[in-house]
Design an enzyme around this catalytic site. Structure first.
Site, PDB file in Angstrom:
ATOM      1  N   LYS A  10       0.812  -1.219   0.000  1.00  0.00           N
ATOM      2  CA  LYS A  10       0.000   0.000   0.000  1.00  0.00           C
ATOM      3  C   LYS A  10       0.845   1.268   0.000  1.00  0.00           C
ATOM      4  CE  LYS A  10      -3.899  -2.139   2.347  1.00  0.00           C
ATOM      5  NZ  LYS A  10      -4.758  -2.116   3.536  1.00  0.00           N
ATOM      6  N   CYS A  11       2.161   1.122   0.173  1.00  0.00           N
ATOM      7  CA  CYS A  11       3.070   2.263   0.288  1.00  0.00           C
ATOM      8  C   CYS A  11       3.698   2.588  -1.069  1.00  0.00           C
ATOM      9  CB  CYS A  11       4.166   1.946   1.312  1.00  0.00           C
ATOM     10  SG  CYS A  11       5.446   3.210   1.428  1.00  0.00           S
ATOM     11  N   GLY A  12       3.463   3.795  -1.550  1.00  0.00           N
ATOM     12  CA  GLY A  12       4.008   4.224  -2.833  1.00  0.00           C
ATOM     13  C   GLY A  12       5.525   4.234  -2.838  1.00  0.00           C
TER      14      GLY A  12
END
Length: 113
Positions: A10-12
């Site tokens: 979920k972390c760019g």
């Protein structure tokens, strides 16, 4: 070159770091640390390879870090807290033969390639 990435999909920033590794021809071992939390011993090994030690592993912006009083805590307390609460792990953490870093920004991964 072998590599590991402690990864949150979920972390760019984590996705960008993974893309940079792949662009360099490296397919790392991907550890989704929220699904498969690292042990305290594994965290200690990673911290030892980092210039900033256990403090570099801590996601200081996570509200739980403040609630647990980790901002001024010892490395031992930080490692125990991250092992118990993997959400406290800074992301992404990349480990190669050249060392380990919390790769924020993602371009920091290039220092490990």
């Amino acid at each position: 070159m072998s590599a590991k990435i402690y990864f949150n999909p979920k972390c760019g920033t984590a996705r960008n770091a993974l893309a940079l590794l792949r662009e360099a021809g490296i397919e790392p071992e991907i550890i989704e640390y929220l699904k498969t939390p690292p042990s305290r011993a594994e965290l200690a090994g990673v911290a030892k390879a980092m210039s900033g030690g256990a403090r570099e592993l801590l996601r200081a912006k996570e509200p739980l870090a403040g609630e647990l009083g980790l901002h001024d805590a010892s490395d031992e307390a930080i490692l125990e807290a991250i092992a118990a609460h993997p959400v406290l792990l800074n992301r992404p953490v990349v480990v190669t033969a050249k060392g380990a870093k919390a790769c924020r920004p993602a371009e920091m991964v290039k220092e490990l390639i």
